[in-house]
Design an enzyme around this catalytic site. Structure first.
Site, PDB file in Angstrom:
ATOM      1  N   HIS A  85     102.693  48.111  20.927  1.00  0.00           N
ATOM      2  CA  HIS A  85     103.357  47.117  20.079  1.00  0.00           C
ATOM      3  C   HIS A  85     102.710  46.887  18.722  1.00  0.00           C
ATOM      4  O   HIS A  85     103.413  46.716  17.719  1.00  0.00           O
ATOM      5  CB  HIS A  85     103.410  45.771  20.819  1.00  0.00           C
ATOM      6  N   SER A  99     103.548  53.996  25.118  1.00  0.00           N
ATOM      7  CA  SER A  99     102.314  53.832  25.890  1.00  0.00           C
ATOM      8  C   SER A  99     102.338  54.552  27.229  1.00  0.00           C
ATOM      9  O   SER A  99     101.376  54.463  27.989  1.00  0.00           O
ATOM     10  CB  SER A  99     102.048  52.341  26.121  1.00  0.00           C
ATOM     11  N   GLU A 141     111.134  47.591  23.573  1.00  0.00           N
ATOM     12  CA  GLU A 141     110.435  48.137  24.737  1.00  0.00           C
ATOM     13  C   GLU A 141     110.808  49.593  25.041  1.00  0.00           C
ATOM     14  O   GLU A 141     109.938  50.434  25.255  1.00  0.00           O
ATOM     15  CB  GLU A 141     110.680  47.277  25.979  1.00  0.00           C
TER      16      GLU A 141
END
Length: 252
Positions: A136, A196, A177
């Site tokens: 993020h 990620s 997301e």
């Protein structure tokens, strides 16, 4: 059986979203945990070259996540805050949606005060500090995204109060997301959950069995998602401007 996600507990003596803020406890991270961060960082930074939106890679170079080991939030904020006015705070797990969106409205991003185990390098259901920081924070170094995220936080607070929390959660999920974006004719990763995750980053772009639909805000708020497994569907925005406009605009 699905594992139970870690839920942060509020301190009743503190107001609003501040009740969920805890000390990062950076000194308690073990050498193995710092090494886990280094493994994850090196692997994802190499994997994402040419596969993620340019604004992410630009931000990654600005916020200093490559210093070695899990970043200490005070030092990170000293680099991030002058860029866009955002700062990071530690939390003990997932915070309720009301508190989360109130944090965004205050230009504050919550960071889990724990990191995954070595057995969970490729995929983790619950967001840890690597997901939160690596996934993020680089995007929060971009002024347009940073401003849109604050506005989206305000929209989220209003939507939850009006009983539309499911809509704002879906828009967040399918953009910030797990969103994909088309840049210069190529489909690229945007979402932190993909950035990620070694396993899902590749799957989202390369798996021919995955469904990829064109992103619209109206479609996003109507599309359910899975929080307990890799996604069977991704929405692809026409460009970063479309994502910024969706986050900064009214909820469909």
């Amino acid at each position: 059986m699905l594992k139970t996600l870690h839920r942060a507990e509020a301190d009743p003596q503190l107001p609003g979203w501040q009740a969920y803020v805890v000390d990062q406890g950076w000194d308690r991270f073990s050498a193995e945990e710092h090494e886990t961060w280094d493994i994850l960082y090196a692997r994802q930074a190499a994997l994402l070259k040419g596969r993620i939106v340019r604004r992410f890679m630009d931000g990654l170079g600005k916020v200093g996540l490559d210093v070695g080991g899990i970043p200490e939030l005070g030092r990170l904020n000293a680099r991030l805050a002058p860029l866009t006015g955002w700062r990071c705070v530690a939390v003990a797990g997932l915070v309720p949606d009301e508190a989360f969106f109130a944090m965004l409205a205050a230009r504050v991003f919550p960071i889990g005060n724990f990191i995954r185990t070595r057995a969970e390098l490729d995929y983790l259901e619950e967001p840890d500090c690597f997901h939160d920081l690596f996934g993020h924070v680089p995007m929060l170094a971009d002024r347009a995204v940073a401003d849109a995220m604050q506005r989206f936080g305000e929209t989220g607070v209003e939507a939850i109060a009006a009983g539309h929390g499911d809509k704002v959660a879906r828009l967040y999920w399918h953009t910030i997301e797990f969103g994909l974006v088309r840049e210069e004719g190529e489909v690229c990763i945007l979402g932190a959950g993909l950035a990620s995750s070694f396993g899902e980053a590749l799957k989202s772009l390369d798996d021919p069995a995955i469904e990829r639909r064109r992103f619209t805000p109206e479609g996003a708020v109507a599309t359910p998602y899975r929080h307990d497994a890799m996604q069977p569907l991704y929405l692809v925005a026409d460009g970063m401007d479309a994502v910024v406009a969706a986050l900064a605009g009214p909820l469909p």
